[in-house]
Motif scaffolding. Structure first.
Motif, PDB file in Angstrom:
ATOM      1  N   ARG A 135       0.860  -1.181   0.000  1.00  0.00           N
ATOM      2  CA  ARG A 135       0.000   0.000   0.000  1.00  0.00           C
ATOM      3  C   ARG A 135       0.896   1.231   0.000  1.00  0.00           C
ATOM      4  NH1 ARG A 135      -5.250   1.721   2.829  1.00  0.00           N
ATOM      5  NH2 ARG A 135      -4.823   3.847   3.568  1.00  0.00           N
ATOM      6  N   TYR A 136       0.510   2.228  -0.785  1.00  0.00           N
ATOM      7  CA  TYR A 136       1.311   3.441  -0.919  1.00  0.00           C
ATOM      8  C   TYR A 136       0.415   4.628  -0.567  1.00  0.00           C
ATOM      9  CZ  TYR A 136       4.024   0.045  -3.574  1.00  0.00           C
ATOM     10  OH  TYR A 136       4.712  -1.083  -3.970  1.00  0.00           O
ATOM     11  N   ASP A 137       0.757   5.311   0.530  1.00  0.00           N
ATOM     12  CA  ASP A 137      -0.111   6.331   1.105  1.00  0.00           C
ATOM     13  C   ASP A 137       0.241   7.731   0.645  1.00  0.00           C
ATOM     14  OD1 ASP A 137      -1.780   4.684   2.828  1.00  0.00           O
ATOM     15  OD2 ASP A 137       0.040   4.349   4.015  1.00  0.00           O
ATOM     16  N   GLU A 138      -0.812   8.542   0.386  1.00  0.00           N
ATOM     17  CA  GLU A 138      -0.688   9.985   0.172  1.00  0.00           C
ATOM     18  C   GLU A 138       0.387  10.337  -0.862  1.00  0.00           C
ATOM     19  OE1 GLU A 138      -2.684  12.622   1.908  1.00  0.00           O
ATOM     20  OE2 GLU A 138      -3.815  10.749   1.829  1.00  0.00           O
ATOM     21  N   LEU A 139       0.244   9.778  -2.042  1.00  0.00           N
ATOM     22  CA  LEU A 139       1.146  10.090  -3.143  1.00  0.00           C
ATOM     23  C   LEU A 139       0.613  11.299  -3.901  1.00  0.00           C
ATOM     24  CD1 LEU A 139       1.357   6.452  -4.593  1.00  0.00           C
ATOM     25  CD2 LEU A 139       3.034   7.514  -3.051  1.00  0.00           C
ATOM     26  N   PHE A 140       1.505  12.206  -4.285  1.00  0.00           N
ATOM     27  CA  PHE A 140       1.071  13.328  -5.115  1.00  0.00           C
ATOM     28  C   PHE A 140       1.138  12.920  -6.581  1.00  0.00           C
ATOM     29  CE2 PHE A 140       2.021  17.208  -7.616  1.00  0.00           C
ATOM     30  CZ  PHE A 140       0.785  17.826  -7.450  1.00  0.00           C
ATOM     31  N   LEU A 141       0.022  13.092  -7.277  1.00  0.00           N
ATOM     32  CA  LEU A 141      -0.066  12.804  -8.706  1.00  0.00           C
ATOM     33  C   LEU A 141      -0.418  14.106  -9.415  1.00  0.00           C
ATOM     34  CD1 LEU A 141      -0.146  10.550 -10.930  1.00  0.00           C
ATOM     35  CD2 LEU A 141      -2.611  10.416 -10.511  1.00  0.00           C
ATOM     36  N   PRO A 142       0.486  14.657 -10.232  1.00  0.00           N
ATOM     37  CA  PRO A 142       0.235  15.963 -10.847  1.00  0.00           C
ATOM     38  C   PRO A 142      -0.656  15.891 -12.084  1.00  0.00           C
ATOM     39  CG  PRO A 142       2.408  15.191 -11.441  1.00  0.00           C
ATOM     40  CD  PRO A 142       1.841  14.159 -10.493  1.00  0.00           C
ATOM     41  N   LEU A 143      -1.687  15.070 -12.014  1.00  0.00           N
ATOM     42  CA  LEU A 143      -2.693  14.940 -13.063  1.00  0.00           C
ATOM     43  C   LEU A 143      -4.063  15.017 -12.409  1.00  0.00           C
ATOM     44  CD1 LEU A 143      -1.143  11.935 -15.056  1.00  0.00           C
ATOM     45  CD2 LEU A 143      -0.921  14.368 -15.609  1.00  0.00           C
ATOM     46  N   PHE A 144      -5.066  15.405 -13.181  1.00  0.00           N
ATOM     47  CA  PHE A 144      -6.380  15.671 -12.616  1.00  0.00           C
ATOM     48  C   PHE A 144      -7.382  14.571 -12.938  1.00  0.00           C
ATOM     49  CE2 PHE A 144      -4.386  19.794 -13.456  1.00  0.00           C
ATOM     50  CZ  PHE A 144      -4.463  20.384 -12.204  1.00  0.00           C
ATOM     51  N   GLY A 145      -8.290  14.303 -11.990  1.00  0.00           N
ATOM     52  CA  GLY A 145      -9.423  13.440 -12.250  1.00  0.00           C
ATOM     53  C   GLY A 145      -9.315  12.045 -11.690  1.00  0.00           C
ATOM     54  N   ALA A 146     -10.486  11.490 -11.356  1.00  0.00           N
ATOM     55  CA  ALA A 146     -10.538  10.122 -10.833  1.00  0.00           C
ATOM     56  C   ALA A 146      -9.987   9.126 -11.844  1.00  0.00           C
ATOM     57  CB  ALA A 146     -11.981   9.769 -10.463  1.00  0.00           C
ATOM     58  N   HIS A 147     -10.176   9.400 -13.136  1.00  0.00           N
ATOM     59  CA  HIS A 147      -9.689   8.467 -14.149  1.00  0.00           C
ATOM     60  C   HIS A 147      -8.162   8.384 -14.136  1.00  0.00           C
ATOM     61  CE1 HIS A 147      -9.550  12.395 -16.073  1.00  0.00           C
ATOM     62  NE2 HIS A 147      -8.836  11.916 -17.071  1.00  0.00           N
ATOM     63  N   GLN A 148      -7.484   9.484 -13.799  1.00  0.00           N
ATOM     64  CA  GLN A 148      -6.022   9.417 -13.732  1.00  0.00           C
ATOM     65  C   GLN A 148      -5.551   8.686 -12.478  1.00  0.00           C
ATOM     66  OE1 GLN A 148      -4.272   9.805 -16.175  1.00  0.00           O
ATOM     67  NE2 GLN A 148      -4.593  11.688 -17.342  1.00  0.00           N
ATOM     68  N   ALA A 149      -6.305   8.773 -11.395  1.00  0.00           N
ATOM     69  CA  ALA A 149      -5.986   7.966 -10.222  1.00  0.00           C
ATOM     70  C   ALA A 149      -6.126   6.486 -10.550  1.00  0.00           C
ATOM     71  CB  ALA A 149      -6.897   8.351  -9.057  1.00  0.00           C
ATOM     72  N   GLN A 150      -7.182   6.147 -11.305  1.00  0.00           N
ATOM     73  CA  GLN A 150      -7.368   4.761 -11.733  1.00  0.00           C
ATOM     74  C   GLN A 150      -6.223   4.329 -12.640  1.00  0.00           C
ATOM     75  OE1 GLN A 150     -10.602   4.028 -14.500  1.00  0.00           O
ATOM     76  NE2 GLN A 150     -10.865   1.937 -13.770  1.00  0.00           N
ATOM     77  N   ASN A 151      -5.839   5.190 -13.588  1.00  0.00           N
ATOM     78  CA  ASN A 151      -4.703   4.856 -14.454  1.00  0.00           C
ATOM     79  C   ASN A 151      -3.445   4.617 -13.629  1.00  0.00           C
ATOM     80  OD1 ASN A 151      -6.310   5.203 -16.744  1.00  0.00           O
ATOM     81  ND2 ASN A 151      -5.634   7.299 -17.108  1.00  0.00           N
ATOM     82  N   ALA A 152      -3.265   5.419 -12.585  1.00  0.00           N
ATOM     83  CA  ALA A 152      -2.067   5.290 -11.758  1.00  0.00           C
ATOM     84  C   ALA A 152      -2.014   3.940 -11.057  1.00  0.00           C
ATOM     85  CB  ALA A 152      -2.014   6.429 -10.735  1.00  0.00           C
ATOM     86  N   VAL A 153      -3.122   3.496 -10.496  1.00  0.00           N
ATOM     87  CA  VAL A 153      -3.083   2.220  -9.772  1.00  0.00           C
ATOM     88  C   VAL A 153      -2.949   1.048 -10.741  1.00  0.00           C
ATOM     89  CG1 VAL A 153      -5.559   1.617  -9.579  1.00  0.00           C
ATOM     90  CG2 VAL A 153      -3.976   1.086  -7.706  1.00  0.00           C
ATOM     91  N   VAL A 154      -3.503   1.178 -11.940  1.00  0.00           N
ATOM     92  CA  VAL A 154      -3.306   0.130 -12.951  1.00  0.00           C
ATOM     93  C   VAL A 154      -1.833   0.066 -13.354  1.00  0.00           C
ATOM     94  CG1 VAL A 154      -3.848  -0.568 -15.318  1.00  0.00           C
ATOM     95  CG2 VAL A 154      -5.678   0.199 -13.797  1.00  0.00           C
ATOM     96  N   ALA A 155      -1.221   1.237 -13.555  1.00  0.00           N
ATOM     97  CA  ALA A 155       0.210   1.269 -13.888  1.00  0.00           C
ATOM     98  C   ALA A 155       1.048   0.658 -12.775  1.00  0.00           C
ATOM     99  CB  ALA A 155       0.645   2.712 -14.144  1.00  0.00           C
ATOM    100  N   LEU A 156       0.716   0.997 -11.534  1.00  0.00           N
ATOM    101  CA  LEU A 156       1.429   0.446 -10.384  1.00  0.00           C
ATOM    102  C   LEU A 156       1.322  -1.075 -10.359  1.00  0.00           C
ATOM    103  CD1 LEU A 156       2.848   0.811  -7.612  1.00  0.00           C
ATOM    104  CD2 LEU A 156       0.567   1.090  -6.616  1.00  0.00           C
ATOM    105  N   ALA A 157       0.107  -1.597 -10.546  1.00  0.00           N
ATOM    106  CA  ALA A 157      -0.089  -3.049 -10.538  1.00  0.00           C
ATOM    107  C   ALA A 157       0.667  -3.712 -11.678  1.00  0.00           C
ATOM    108  CB  ALA A 157      -1.579  -3.374 -10.630  1.00  0.00           C
ATOM    109  N   ALA A 158       0.705  -3.068 -12.830  1.00  0.00           N
ATOM    110  CA  ALA A 158       1.417  -3.642 -13.974  1.00  0.00           C
ATOM    111  C   ALA A 158       2.904  -3.788 -13.685  1.00  0.00           C
ATOM    112  CB  ALA A 158       1.198  -2.781 -15.212  1.00  0.00           C
TER     113      ALA A 158
END
Length: 465
Positions: A268-291
């Motif tokens: 689990r990775y807590d309180e990461l700053f992602l300089p992109l906007f929107g729930a869809h980019q958060a979803q993209n981030a976790v998919v990338a992490l899992a990959a």
């Protein structure tokens, strides 16, 4: 997408390769071939091409990505995670936003002009051999795939991060047997080529899941999930799914992006700053992490993940390129993408009035895209880009008037003039009752529209068509 070329016939394609000396010569040679919008579903040509090149796609591990939206952003996140870990990467994405060389990246950076020319010349002697041996010549996209794979092998890279061009099973990138196959959310797009239902399209996209691979599946509609799981069972692939094996735990909009807590496959990775906007980019981030976790088989380390996500960029995806008034570029070109962008605007921005500059391709669902943006846009300026496939501004306006009403729709075929008109409306607050200078402009509808706007606004190229 590369849409500026007419469809050449086999006789139009040079039968003998010549060495290119400049970027413009490479671009001209590539555009003389079939464009990406023309398909003949077979992997025979690209397989023959890669065989002549020594099968470079077999020399590195790979993450292969498909889906209807989010592929490029997710590929960029995968790439950034891997380079932060110290691995050499090659990234192939499409379409490009501004320059063709953006499609082929080494260690996170596009090939410079010299390297791009060299990559073309390395494969050019073999193109005419395939052209002569096959019923149809190599297309633009197939040639680009060969260039990318050969450049990756020559570097050499540790991992290739490869985005499909269209679909999956018959996409030229699919000569690769990737360790990890990523399927972002599947919806309906390119229906005339891929099918008119998410389930049919999922069957095409499932083709990138290969025997022994790990399939990383973003959240999907039930019917789509069934198709993807059936393919995984058929080839003996391991499946990890968003919402079951990994997911976004929390997300909070923040200045310049968002704070996210992600549950990966390994940690689990807590309180990461992602300089992109929107729930869809958060979803993209976790998919990338899992990959990436699936690829390396272990946790990535909090410092690596934190550093990588803080550095992620995705040009043309809710990208703020100008202030006073604020101008945002977003390449949403189908209803699903437009809905995600609209939700992100509501979530992360306080903009009133927001004036849209919209230019779509003629084969897109204009009504669906415009309807998705309607709650957010006070006014829409209908325009067109330079592609021969662009929907005429007047035709787009006819659709827009049905949704927005005549008072909220303007027509301006010149993209530069459309942006100027929208900026004037936004600054004056004339579209709705608003305070002076509180408005913003959203340029959207196509990667080509956004790329041309970016050249105008960021590169400062001459106005006009």
């Amino acid at each position: 997408m590369t849409e500026t070329s007419d469809d050449p016939t086999p006789s139009d394609v040079p039968t003998q390769a010549r060495a290119a000396e400049t970027f413009d010569e490479v671009e001209d040679a590539l555009l003389s071939r079939w464009p990406e919008t023309r398909m003949e579903p077979t992997l025979d040509r690209i397989r023959a091409f890669c065989e002549l090149l020594g099968d470079p796609q077999t020399t590195f591990r790979a993450v292969h990505l498909t889906g209807t939206n989010g592929k490029t952003s997710t590929a960029r996140m995968v790439d950034t995670l891997l380079t932060t870990m110290g691995l050499r990467t090659g990234r192939f994405t499409s379409p490009h936003v501004e320059r063709m060389s953006e499609r082929i990246c080494l260690d996170g950076e596009p090939l410079d002009d010299e390297a791009f020319v060299r990559a073309f010349n390395d494969v050019a002697p073999y193109t005419h051999l395939v052209d002569q041996a096959e019923p149809f010549p190599l297309s633009f996209f197939e040639t680009m795939v060969g260039m990318a794979y050969a450049a990756f092998a020559d570097a050499p890279v540790d991992v290739g991060v490869v985005e499909v061009g269209l679909g999956g099973a018959w996409d030229a990138t699919n000569v690769i047997d990737a360790d990890v196959a990523v399927v972002l959310p599947v919806g309906v797009d390119h229906a005339h080529l891929l099918g008119d239902s998410p389930e049919v399209i999922a069957g095409e996209k499932a083709g990138i899941i290969k025997p022994g691979a790990t399939a990383v599946l973003a959240a999907q509609e039930p019917g789509v999930a069934e198709v993807l799981l059936a393919r995984a069972r058929e080839v003996g692939a391991t499946v990890v799914a968003e919402g079951v094996d990994f997911g976004v735990e929390t997300r909070t909009p923040a200045v310049g992006g968002q704070l996210v807590t992600l549950r990966g496959l390994r940690a689990r990775y807590d309180e990461l700053f992602l300089p992109l906007f929107g729930a869809h980019q958060a979803q993209n981030a976790v998919v990338a992490l899992a990959a990436v976790e699936a690829l390396v088989g272990e946790p990535l380390g909090d410092d690596v993940v934190r550093e990588a996500f803080a550095e992620v960029t995705s040009p043309g995806r809710l990208e703020v390129v100008r202030r006073s008034p604020t101008v945002i570029l977003d390449a949403a070109h189908n209803p699903q993408g437009a809905a995600a962008t609209a939700a992100a605007l509501e979530d992360s921005f306080q903009l009133s009035p927001l004036v849209g500059v919209v230019g779509l391709m003629s084969d897109k669902d204009a009504e669906g895209v415009l309807a998705a943006f309607e709650p957010q846009l006070a006014h829409v300026v209908c325009t067109q880009n330079s592609s021969s496939r662009s929907m005429a501004a007047a035709a787009l306006a006819e659709v827009a008037i049905e949704i927005y009403g005549e008072q909220r729709v303007s027509v301006e075929p010149s993209l530069a003039d459309a942006i100027d008109q929208a900026a004037t409306l936004a600054e004056a607050g004339e579209a709705v009752t608003a305070s002076l200078g509180s408005g913003a402009v959203l340029v959207t509808g196509s990667v080509v529209t956004v790329g041309e706007a970016r050249r105008l606004l960021v590169r400062g190229e001459a106005r006009g068509r």
